[in-house]
Scaffold this motif. Structure first.
Motif, mmCIF file in Angstrom:
data_model
loop_
_atom_site.group_PDB
_atom_site.id
_atom_site.type_symbol
_atom_site.label_atom_id
_atom_site.label_comp_id
_atom_site.label_asym_id
_atom_site.label_seq_id
_atom_site.Cartn_x
_atom_site.Cartn_y
_atom_site.Cartn_z
ATOM 1 N N PRO A 28 72.975 27.376 78.752
ATOM 2 C CA PRO A 28 74.015 26.356 78.623
ATOM 3 C C PRO A 28 73.637 25.387 77.503
ATOM 4 O O PRO A 28 72.478 25.293 77.110
ATOM 5 C CB PRO A 28 73.987 25.658 79.987
ATOM 6 C CG PRO A 28 73.293 26.609 80.912
ATOM 7 C CD PRO A 28 72.332 27.371 80.065
ATOM 8 N N ALA A 29 74.634 24.694 76.989
ATOM 9 C CA ALA A 29 74.367 23.711 75.935
ATOM 10 C C ALA A 29 73.317 22.718 76.429
ATOM 11 O O ALA A 29 73.444 22.143 77.510
ATOM 12 C CB ALA A 29 75.647 22.988 75.574
ATOM 13 N N TRP A 62 64.126 18.307 70.628
ATOM 14 C CA TRP A 62 65.452 18.426 71.221
ATOM 15 C C TRP A 62 66.504 17.522 70.579
ATOM 16 O O TRP A 62 67.696 17.700 70.821
ATOM 17 C CB TRP A 62 65.371 18.124 72.718
ATOM 18 C CG TRP A 62 64.688 19.211 73.497
ATOM 19 C CD1 TRP A 62 64.560 20.515 73.146
ATOM 20 C CD2 TRP A 62 64.039 19.080 74.772
ATOM 21 N NE1 TRP A 62 63.882 21.215 74.116
ATOM 22 C CE2 TRP A 62 63.547 20.367 75.128
ATOM 23 C CE3 TRP A 62 63.831 18.008 75.644
ATOM 24 C CZ2 TRP A 62 62.858 20.600 76.308
ATOM 25 C CZ3 TRP A 62 63.148 18.240 76.822
ATOM 26 C CH2 TRP A 62 62.664 19.521 77.152
ATOM 27 N N GLY A 63 66.066 16.547 69.820
ATOM 28 C CA GLY A 63 67.027 15.630 69.213
ATOM 29 C C GLY A 63 67.655 14.690 70.223
ATOM 30 O O GLY A 63 68.754 14.167 70.003
ATOM 31 N N HIS A 91 68.326 18.531 82.430
ATOM 32 C CA HIS A 91 68.184 17.152 81.957
ATOM 33 C C HIS A 91 67.293 16.303 82.851
ATOM 34 O O HIS A 91 67.078 15.124 82.573
ATOM 35 C CB HIS A 91 69.564 16.505 81.804
ATOM 36 C CG HIS A 91 70.353 17.076 80.664
ATOM 37 N ND1 HIS A 91 71.166 18.180 80.808
ATOM 38 C CD2 HIS A 91 70.408 16.725 79.356
ATOM 39 C CE1 HIS A 91 71.715 18.480 79.648
ATOM 40 N NE2 HIS A 91 71.275 17.621 78.747
ATOM 41 N N THR A 92 66.777 16.899 83.937
ATOM 42 C CA THR A 92 65.784 16.226 84.785
ATOM 43 C C THR A 92 64.634 17.190 85.025
ATOM 44 O O THR A 92 64.824 18.294 85.546
ATOM 45 C CB THR A 92 66.374 15.801 86.132
ATOM 46 O OG1 THR A 92 67.482 14.929 85.918
ATOM 47 C CG2 THR A 92 65.321 15.072 86.963
ATOM 48 N N THR A 264 68.486 25.452 88.155
ATOM 49 C CA THR A 264 68.635 25.593 86.708
ATOM 50 C C THR A 264 68.783 27.065 86.335
ATOM 51 O O THR A 264 67.972 27.890 86.766
ATOM 52 C CB THR A 264 67.407 24.999 85.989
ATOM 53 O OG1 THR A 264 67.211 23.649 86.429
ATOM 54 C CG2 THR A 264 67.594 25.022 84.478
ATOM 55 N N PRO A 265 69.792 27.434 85.547
ATOM 56 C CA PRO A 265 69.968 28.846 85.157
ATOM 57 C C PRO A 265 68.708 29.408 84.522
ATOM 58 O O PRO A 265 68.000 28.721 83.783
ATOM 59 C CB PRO A 265 71.126 28.778 84.138
ATOM 60 C CG PRO A 265 71.881 27.552 84.520
ATOM 61 C CD PRO A 265 70.847 26.568 85.001
ATOM 62 N N GLN A 266 68.430 30.686 84.816
ATOM 63 C CA GLN A 266 67.204 31.301 84.337
ATOM 64 C C GLN A 266 67.100 31.275 82.819
ATOM 65 O O GLN A 266 66.021 31.061 82.263
ATOM 66 C CB GLN A 266 67.113 32.745 84.839
ATOM 67 C CG GLN A 266 65.817 33.454 84.484
ATOM 68 C CD GLN A 266 64.585 32.786 85.085
ATOM 69 O OE1 GLN A 266 64.658 32.221 86.167
ATOM 70 N NE2 GLN A 266 63.459 32.847 84.388
ATOM 71 N N ALA A 267 68.224 31.487 82.129
ATOM 72 C CA ALA A 267 68.184 31.481 80.669
ATOM 73 C C ALA A 267 67.753 30.115 80.144
ATOM 74 O O ALA A 267 66.995 30.019 79.169
ATOM 75 C CB ALA A 267 69.554 31.855 80.097
#
Length: 327
Positions: A28-29, A62-63, A91-92, A264-267
């Motif tokens: 994901p973004a 990460w900017g 994000h956490t 959290t998605p594995q990717a």
């Protein structure tokens, strides 16, 4: 349907399936906002210091800002629980140490499910060194044991808190050496070191960073908890190799690592792990970890998960035997 048409349909279906699979594996973004790095320890402690070494380098990569959020209390239960309940969007993150495994052994009813967090990346590890006050009339582990047996119940070991890794290392040492000790818990290793230097307590298991006080003659280093010598503690012999049969298997040290909500998605987990790994290999982070007295340690997610399972199996018996509980 003609064979050619069937072939085209089959190829189109395969292409669609492959495209869907690739899409499913696309992270994901991230990041779309500042990232919070929860530290379930007080500011100024070693885990906090390491988080603040890593955070700015991750932010640059990460900017986005990476904000270190100290949520101490409950023997790391408060901060760890907050991370376990966080959304699985990357994000956490959680930066923690022994408390993660220790809580599973010492807290009967955790207010969170440990499985809600997944090991992301080992950051560093550090062997524990047995320090004693310069005022104590001993210069070796054997002499410390003799002193402790001659003064039962008077030898005091400081720690960074009840049920902390220095506390458990002290209890393991005492149990194997046959000593009666007095445990003196502090709120963090800073105050514990100060009182050790001042002679208010006798001994402490701590990281190689405290060797600075040995160099100035304020403390003595009697042995190290690793199985091999460590370059950060020149001349300090492993406790297990000092010819004391009861301590032949003694091992003590600390680890520091990052976790992510399991949702959290594995990717995205793979991306985060790769990014943390890349940051750990930068000169800036390696120098920062070195100044803190720890050694960078890179592991894959499965390797880190296996390491933690070994941690549970290793410390469980001593925690149960010595009846160690979080206040």
């Amino acid at each position: 349907m003609q064979p050619t048409n069937r072939r085209h349909l089959l190829l189109a279906t395969l292409a669609l399936g492959m495209g869907s699979a690739a899409l499913a594996q696309t992270p994901p973004a991230f990041p779309t906002k500042p990232v919070t790095l929860i530290v379930p320890y007080a500011a100024g402690g070693l885990t906090d210091i390491l988080a603040r070494v890593v955070a700015p380098v991750l932010a640059e990569k990460w900017g986005q800002n990476v904000l270190v959020d100290n949520r101490a209390g409950g023997g790391t239960v408060i901060g760890t629980g907050a991370a376990a309940r966080a959304p699985g969007d990357g994000h956490t993150l959680l930066m923690t140490a022994f408390g993660y495994t220790g809580n599973q052994l010492m807290v009967k009813n955790l207010p969170y499910d440990p499985k809600a967090l997944t090991p992301l990346a080992m950051v560093a590890e550090s062997p524990s060194i047995l320090y004693v006050s310069a005022r104590l009339p001993v210069n070796s582990v054997a002499e410390l044991i003799a002193y402790g047996k001659a003064n039962p119940g008077k030898l005091s070991f400081a720690s960074s808190g009840n049920a902390s890794s220095p506390h458990i290392a002290a209890e393991m040492f005492a149990g194997q050496a046959g000593l009666q000790i007095v445990h003196v818990p502090y709120r963090g290793n800073g105050p514990a070191i100060n009182d050790l230097v001042g002679g208010q307590v006798d001994a402490l298991f701590d990281s190689p960073a405290t060797m600075q006080h040995v160099a100035t003659g304020k403390l003595k280093a009697l042995g190290i908890g690793s199985q091999t010598p460590n370059a950060r503690a020149p001349g300090v012999v492993p406790i297990s190799q000092q010819g004391i049969p009861a301590l032949a298997t003694f091992s003590a040290g600390g680890w520091f690592g990052m976790f992510v909500p399991t949702a959290t998605p594995q990717a995205l987990q793979l991306k985060l792990q790769a990014d943390v790994r890349a940051v750990l290999e930068t000169r800036e982070v390696r120098e920062g970890l070195g100044k803190a007295g720890v050694d960078p340690r890179v592991m894959t997610q499965p390797e880190f998960a296996a390491y933690l399972q070994h941690d549970l199996a290793y410390w469980g018996p001593i925690i149960r035997e010595r009846n160690i509980r979080i206040d």
